[in-house]
Design a protein around this motif. Structure first.
Motif, PDB file in Angstrom:
ATOM      1  N   LYS A   3       1.455   0.380   1.518  1.00  0.00           N
ATOM      2  CA  LYS A   3       0.382  -0.203   2.315  1.00  0.00           C
ATOM      3  C   LYS A   3      -0.933   0.070   1.601  1.00  0.00           C
ATOM      4  O   LYS A   3      -1.166   1.169   1.104  1.00  0.00           O
ATOM      5  CB  LYS A   3       0.375   0.400   3.712  1.00  0.00           C
ATOM      6  N   LEU A   4      -1.796  -0.948   1.562  1.00  0.00           N
ATOM      7  CA  LEU A   4      -3.092  -0.804   0.912  1.00  0.00           C
ATOM      8  C   LEU A   4      -3.868   0.309   1.601  1.00  0.00           C
ATOM      9  O   LEU A   4      -4.014   0.314   2.817  1.00  0.00           O
ATOM     10  CB  LEU A   4      -3.860  -2.124   0.985  1.00  0.00           C
ATOM     11  N   LYS A   5      -4.334   1.263   0.817  1.00  0.00           N
ATOM     12  CA  LYS A   5      -5.074   2.397   1.373  1.00  0.00           C
ATOM     13  C   LYS A   5      -6.440   1.942   1.876  1.00  0.00           C
ATOM     14  O   LYS A   5      -7.021   0.985   1.366  1.00  0.00           O
ATOM     15  CB  LYS A   5      -5.286   3.464   0.302  1.00  0.00           C
ATOM     16  N   GLY A   6      -6.926   2.643   2.886  1.00  0.00           N
ATOM     17  CA  GLY A   6      -8.226   2.333   3.470  1.00  0.00           C
ATOM     18  C   GLY A   6      -9.334   2.297   2.443  1.00  0.00           C
ATOM     19  O   GLY A   6     -10.200   1.426   2.473  1.00  0.00           O
ATOM     20  N   SER A   7      -9.325   3.250   1.510  1.00  0.00           N
ATOM     21  CA  SER A   7     -10.377   3.298   0.494  1.00  0.00           C
ATOM     22  C   SER A   7     -10.358   2.052  -0.383  1.00  0.00           C
ATOM     23  O   SER A   7     -11.391   1.563  -0.812  1.00  0.00           O
ATOM     24  CB  SER A   7     -10.224   4.545  -0.369  1.00  0.00           C
ATOM     25  N   MET A   8      -9.174   1.503  -0.648  1.00  0.00           N
ATOM     26  CA  MET A   8      -9.084   0.312  -1.467  1.00  0.00           C
ATOM     27  C   MET A   8      -9.407  -0.932  -0.660  1.00  0.00           C
ATOM     28  O   MET A   8      -9.914  -1.903  -1.197  1.00  0.00           O
ATOM     29  CB  MET A   8      -7.693   0.208  -2.103  1.00  0.00           C
ATOM     30  N   ASP A  45     -10.007  15.966  -5.399  1.00  0.00           N
ATOM     31  CA  ASP A  45      -9.172  15.717  -4.227  1.00  0.00           C
ATOM     32  C   ASP A  45      -8.957  14.211  -4.048  1.00  0.00           C
ATOM     33  O   ASP A  45      -9.481  13.394  -4.805  1.00  0.00           O
ATOM     34  CB  ASP A  45      -9.791  16.343  -2.978  1.00  0.00           C
ATOM     35  N   ALA A  46      -8.183  13.844  -3.029  1.00  0.00           N
ATOM     36  CA  ALA A  46      -7.842  12.436  -2.814  1.00  0.00           C
ATOM     37  C   ALA A  46      -9.083  11.576  -2.592  1.00  0.00           C
ATOM     38  O   ALA A  46      -9.158  10.449  -3.084  1.00  0.00           O
ATOM     39  CB  ALA A  46      -6.880  12.305  -1.639  1.00  0.00           C
ATOM     40  N   ALA A  47     -10.064  12.096  -1.871  1.00  0.00           N
ATOM     41  CA  ALA A  47     -11.286  11.325  -1.610  1.00  0.00           C
ATOM     42  C   ALA A  47     -12.057  11.059  -2.906  1.00  0.00           C
ATOM     43  O   ALA A  47     -12.569   9.960  -3.118  1.00  0.00           O
ATOM     44  CB  ALA A  47     -12.167  12.048  -0.604  1.00  0.00           C
ATOM     45  N   ALA A  77     -12.775   7.450  -4.594  1.00  0.00           N
ATOM     46  CA  ALA A  77     -14.148   7.036  -4.912  1.00  0.00           C
ATOM     47  C   ALA A  77     -14.261   6.596  -6.371  1.00  0.00           C
ATOM     48  O   ALA A  77     -14.908   5.583  -6.674  1.00  0.00           O
ATOM     49  CB  ALA A  77     -15.127   8.170  -4.618  1.00  0.00           C
ATOM     50  N   THR A  78     -13.634   7.333  -7.271  1.00  0.00           N
ATOM     51  CA  THR A  78     -13.664   6.967  -8.688  1.00  0.00           C
ATOM     52  C   THR A  78     -12.963   5.635  -8.906  1.00  0.00           C
ATOM     53  O   THR A  78     -13.462   4.772  -9.637  1.00  0.00           O
ATOM     54  CB  THR A  78     -13.016   8.064  -9.551  1.00  0.00           C
ATOM     55  N   THR A  79     -11.807   5.462  -8.268  1.00  0.00           N
ATOM     56  CA  THR A  79     -11.074   4.204  -8.382  1.00  0.00           C
ATOM     57  C   THR A  79     -11.932   3.048  -7.877  1.00  0.00           C
ATOM     58  O   THR A  79     -12.020   1.993  -8.507  1.00  0.00           O
ATOM     59  CB  THR A  79      -9.751   4.266  -7.606  1.00  0.00           C
ATOM     60  N   LYS A  80     -12.596   3.244  -6.753  1.00  0.00           N
ATOM     61  CA  LYS A  80     -13.474   2.206  -6.194  1.00  0.00           C
ATOM     62  C   LYS A  80     -14.623   1.894  -7.149  1.00  0.00           C
ATOM     63  O   LYS A  80     -14.958   0.728  -7.368  1.00  0.00           O
ATOM     64  CB  LYS A  80     -14.023   2.632  -4.843  1.00  0.00           C
ATOM     65  N   ASP A 117       0.119   9.453  -5.053  1.00  0.00           N
ATOM     66  CA  ASP A 117      -0.603   8.195  -4.929  1.00  0.00           C
ATOM     67  C   ASP A 117      -2.119   8.351  -4.973  1.00  0.00           C
ATOM     68  O   ASP A 117      -2.845   7.408  -4.723  1.00  0.00           O
ATOM     69  CB  ASP A 117      -0.175   7.434  -3.680  1.00  0.00           C
ATOM     70  N   ALA A 118      -2.601   9.516  -5.312  1.00  0.00           N
ATOM     71  CA  ALA A 118      -4.051   9.711  -5.406  1.00  0.00           C
ATOM     72  C   ALA A 118      -4.607   8.829  -6.514  1.00  0.00           C
ATOM     73  O   ALA A 118      -4.102   8.811  -7.623  1.00  0.00           O
ATOM     74  CB  ALA A 118      -4.362  11.170  -5.681  1.00  0.00           C
TER      75      ALA A 118
END
Length: 72
Positions: A62-67, A14-16, A20-23, A52-53
């Motif tokens: 816009k920069l996503k919160g996770s990023m 999922d998106a979360a 997390a993997t991207t982070k 955009d996942a």
């Protein structure tokens, strides 16, 4: 030797989980001294996979919160 991560494309989950993997990859690249990190697009607007996942920006560029958390 300089290391670069090129064509990062996070699929599955999922998106979360993708965020997390991207982070995790971002953090490892920064910690390891990578000289570059390239995504397959920056938002769903420009993604070859059409969403955009796992990318740093949302559809409105816009920069996503996770990023935001990842780059602090």
């Amino acid at each position: 030797m300089k290391v670069q991560i090129t064509e990062l494309d996070v699929k599955g989950g999922d998106a979360a989980a993708k965020a997390a993997t991207t982070k995790d990859v971002w953090d490892a690249a920064v910690k390891g001294g990578a000289s570059g990190l390239t995504f397959w697009g920056v938002s769903g607007r420009h993604s070859r996979i059409g969403n955009d996942a796992g990318l740093p920006f949302d559809q409105q560029m816009k920069l996503k919160g996770s990023m935001k958390d990842a780059i602090r």
